[in-house]
Design a protein around this motif. Structure first.
Motif, PDB file in Angstrom:
ATOM      1  N   MET A 121      15.336  19.921-129.643  1.00  0.00           N
ATOM      2  CA  MET A 121      14.248  20.859-129.455  1.00  0.00           C
ATOM      3  C   MET A 121      14.825  22.191-128.952  1.00  0.00           C
ATOM      4  SD  MET A 121      10.707  20.409-127.392  1.00  0.00           S
ATOM      5  CE  MET A 121       9.871  19.672-128.768  1.00  0.00           C
ATOM      6  N   ASN A 122      14.173  23.256-129.297  1.00  0.00           N
ATOM      7  CA  ASN A 122      14.583  24.593-128.868  1.00  0.00           C
ATOM      8  C   ASN A 122      13.738  25.048-127.682  1.00  0.00           C
ATOM      9  OD1 ASN A 122      16.416  24.718-130.997  1.00  0.00           O
ATOM     10  ND2 ASN A 122      14.884  25.523-132.377  1.00  0.00           N
ATOM     11  N   TYR A 123      14.333  25.918-126.852  1.00  0.00           N
ATOM     12  CA  TYR A 123      13.657  26.375-125.638  1.00  0.00           C
ATOM     13  C   TYR A 123      13.829  27.873-125.445  1.00  0.00           C
ATOM     14  CZ  TYR A 123      13.454  21.477-124.299  1.00  0.00           C
ATOM     15  OH  TYR A 123      13.190  20.137-124.276  1.00  0.00           O
ATOM     16  N   LYS A 124      12.825  28.490-124.822  1.00  0.00           N
ATOM     17  CA  LYS A 124      12.916  29.847-124.284  1.00  0.00           C
ATOM     18  C   LYS A 124      12.810  29.720-122.776  1.00  0.00           C
ATOM     19  CE  LYS A 124      11.292  33.127-127.685  1.00  0.00           C
ATOM     20  NZ  LYS A 124      10.359  34.207-127.920  1.00  0.00           N
ATOM     21  N   ILE A 125      13.206  30.757-122.063  1.00  0.00           N
ATOM     22  CA  ILE A 125      13.113  30.741-120.608  1.00  0.00           C
ATOM     23  C   ILE A 125      12.135  31.822-120.172  1.00  0.00           C
ATOM     24  CG2 ILE A 125      14.366  31.080-118.447  1.00  0.00           C
ATOM     25  CD1 ILE A 125      16.845  29.982-119.884  1.00  0.00           C
ATOM     26  N   ARG A 126      11.170  31.422-119.355  1.00  0.00           N
ATOM     27  CA  ARG A 126      10.231  32.375-118.749  1.00  0.00           C
ATOM     28  C   ARG A 126      10.624  32.533-117.295  1.00  0.00           C
ATOM     29  NH1 ARG A 126       4.252  30.708-120.113  1.00  0.00           N
ATOM     30  NH2 ARG A 126       3.896  32.776-119.209  1.00  0.00           N
ATOM     31  N   VAL A 127      10.518  33.756-116.796  1.00  0.00           N
ATOM     32  CA  VAL A 127      10.976  34.074-115.447  1.00  0.00           C
ATOM     33  C   VAL A 127       9.797  34.582-114.624  1.00  0.00           C
ATOM     34  CG1 VAL A 127      12.644  35.406-114.112  1.00  0.00           C
ATOM     35  CG2 VAL A 127      13.217  34.684-116.439  1.00  0.00           C
ATOM     36  N   PHE A 128       9.616  33.996-113.442  1.00  0.00           N
ATOM     37  CA  PHE A 128       8.503  34.343-112.565  1.00  0.00           C
ATOM     38  C   PHE A 128       9.021  34.838-111.220  1.00  0.00           C
ATOM     39  CE2 PHE A 128       6.946  31.261-115.558  1.00  0.00           C
ATOM     40  CZ  PHE A 128       5.686  31.715-115.885  1.00  0.00           C
ATOM     41  N   HIS A 129       8.306  35.797-110.618  1.00  0.00           N
ATOM     42  CA  HIS A 129       8.607  36.245-109.259  1.00  0.00           C
ATOM     43  C   HIS A 129       8.230  35.123-108.304  1.00  0.00           C
ATOM     44  CE1 HIS A 129       9.463  40.464-110.102  1.00  0.00           C
ATOM     45  NE2 HIS A 129       8.451  40.447-110.946  1.00  0.00           N
ATOM     46  N   LEU A 130       9.129  34.803-107.371  1.00  0.00           N
ATOM     47  CA  LEU A 130       8.817  33.765-106.390  1.00  0.00           C
ATOM     48  C   LEU A 130       7.699  34.187-105.447  1.00  0.00           C
ATOM     49  CD1 LEU A 130      12.268  32.281-105.351  1.00  0.00           C
ATOM     50  CD2 LEU A 130      10.409  31.130-106.510  1.00  0.00           C
ATOM     51  N   SER A 131       7.678  35.442-105.068  1.00  0.00           N
ATOM     52  CA  SER A 131       6.709  35.888-104.063  1.00  0.00           C
ATOM     53  C   SER A 131       5.285  35.990-104.600  1.00  0.00           C
ATOM     54  CB  SER A 131       7.138  37.237-103.487  1.00  0.00           C
ATOM     55  OG  SER A 131       7.233  38.190-104.516  1.00  0.00           O
ATOM     56  N   THR A 132       5.119  36.307-105.883  1.00  0.00           N
ATOM     57  CA  THR A 132       3.773  36.510-106.432  1.00  0.00           C
ATOM     58  C   THR A 132       3.384  35.482-107.486  1.00  0.00           C
ATOM     59  OG1 THR A 132       4.560  37.971-108.189  1.00  0.00           O
ATOM     60  CG2 THR A 132       3.937  38.999-106.087  1.00  0.00           C
ATOM     61  N   THR A 159      10.307  37.377-120.073  1.00  0.00           N
ATOM     62  CA  THR A 159      10.704  36.228-120.876  1.00  0.00           C
ATOM     63  C   THR A 159      12.038  36.555-121.528  1.00  0.00           C
ATOM     64  OG1 THR A 159       8.416  35.658-121.349  1.00  0.00           O
ATOM     65  CG2 THR A 159      10.066  34.744-122.823  1.00  0.00           C
ATOM     66  N   ILE A 160      12.943  35.617-121.481  1.00  0.00           N
ATOM     67  CA  ILE A 160      14.222  35.802-122.162  1.00  0.00           C
ATOM     68  C   ILE A 160      14.006  35.416-123.615  1.00  0.00           C
ATOM     69  CG2 ILE A 160      16.614  35.024-122.271  1.00  0.00           C
ATOM     70  CD1 ILE A 160      16.406  34.592-119.220  1.00  0.00           C
ATOM     71  N   ASP A 161      14.278  36.345-124.518  1.00  0.00           N
ATOM     72  CA  ASP A 161      13.976  36.135-125.936  1.00  0.00           C
ATOM     73  C   ASP A 161      14.962  35.215-126.650  1.00  0.00           C
ATOM     74  OD1 ASP A 161      11.672  37.672-125.901  1.00  0.00           O
ATOM     75  OD2 ASP A 161      12.756  39.516-126.322  1.00  0.00           O
ATOM     76  N   THR A 162      16.070  34.939-126.027  1.00  0.00           N
ATOM     77  CA  THR A 162      17.049  34.048-126.640  1.00  0.00           C
ATOM     78  C   THR A 162      16.448  32.657-126.780  1.00  0.00           C
ATOM     79  OG1 THR A 162      18.834  35.270-125.584  1.00  0.00           O
ATOM     80  CG2 THR A 162      19.363  33.069-126.402  1.00  0.00           C
ATOM     81  N   ILE A 163      16.639  32.043-127.933  1.00  0.00           N
ATOM     82  CA  ILE A 163      16.202  30.669-128.141  1.00  0.00           C
ATOM     83  C   ILE A 163      17.417  29.769-127.940  1.00  0.00           C
ATOM     84  CG2 ILE A 163      15.317  29.009-129.814  1.00  0.00           C
ATOM     85  CD1 ILE A 163      13.665  31.276-131.002  1.00  0.00           C
ATOM     86  N   TYR A 173      12.658  29.974-112.664  1.00  0.00           N
ATOM     87  CA  TYR A 173      12.907  29.910-114.104  1.00  0.00           C
ATOM     88  C   TYR A 173      12.269  28.652-114.677  1.00  0.00           C
ATOM     89  CZ  TYR A 173      16.328  33.227-112.468  1.00  0.00           C
ATOM     90  OH  TYR A 173      16.912  34.300-111.862  1.00  0.00           O
ATOM     91  N   VAL A 174      11.594  28.824-115.811  1.00  0.00           N
ATOM     92  CA  VAL A 174      10.917  27.707-116.458  1.00  0.00           C
ATOM     93  C   VAL A 174      11.339  27.672-117.920  1.00  0.00           C
ATOM     94  CG1 VAL A 174       8.674  26.719-117.056  1.00  0.00           C
ATOM     95  CG2 VAL A 174       8.952  27.968-114.912  1.00  0.00           C
ATOM     96  N   LYS A 175      11.797  26.516-118.369  1.00  0.00           N
ATOM     97  CA  LYS A 175      12.128  26.380-119.799  1.00  0.00           C
ATOM     98  C   LYS A 175      10.887  25.933-120.534  1.00  0.00           C
ATOM     99  CE  LYS A 175      14.230  21.806-119.526  1.00  0.00           C
ATOM    100  NZ  LYS A 175      14.197  21.528-118.129  1.00  0.00           N
ATOM    101  N   VAL A 176      10.627  26.575-121.668  1.00  0.00           N
ATOM    102  CA  VAL A 176       9.418  26.327-122.441  1.00  0.00           C
ATOM    103  C   VAL A 176       9.831  25.902-123.842  1.00  0.00           C
ATOM    104  CG1 VAL A 176       7.298  27.351-123.328  1.00  0.00           C
ATOM    105  CG2 VAL A 176       8.216  28.115-121.138  1.00  0.00           C
ATOM    106  N   PRO A 177       9.340  24.745-124.299  1.00  0.00           N
ATOM    107  CA  PRO A 177       9.676  24.328-125.656  1.00  0.00           C
ATOM    108  C   PRO A 177       9.118  25.307-126.690  1.00  0.00           C
ATOM    109  CG  PRO A 177       8.588  22.560-124.440  1.00  0.00           C
ATOM    110  CD  PRO A 177       8.507  23.775-123.598  1.00  0.00           C
TER     111      PRO A 177
END
Length: 57
Positions: free
Chosen positions: A1-12, A18-22, A46-50
């Motif tokens: 399966m392929n994944y992208k990475i979404r990045v969230f601020h810890l404080s908010t 989103t990192i566009d690399t698959i 950091y969250v990996k998203v299928p």
């Protein structure tokens, strides 16, 4: 399966970017997250998203 990475601020908990690399495979995505965590250990979560691949025919 392929994944992208979404990045969230810890404080908010808002999405920072989103990192566009698959990444091909879960291990590749997890290694990329580990590398990012060494650069920004307390700033982001950091969250990996299928990603479903759609073949163009």
């Amino acid at each position: 399966m392929n994944y992208k990475i979404r990045v969230f601020h810890l404080s908010t908990n808002n999405e920072a970017f989103t990192i566009d690399t698959i990444f091909k495979g879960e291990e590749a995505a997890e290694q990329a997250i580990a590398d990012l965590e060494t650069l920004y250990p307390t700033q982001y979560e950091y969250v990996k998203v299928p990603v479903s691949t759609v073949s163009k025919t």
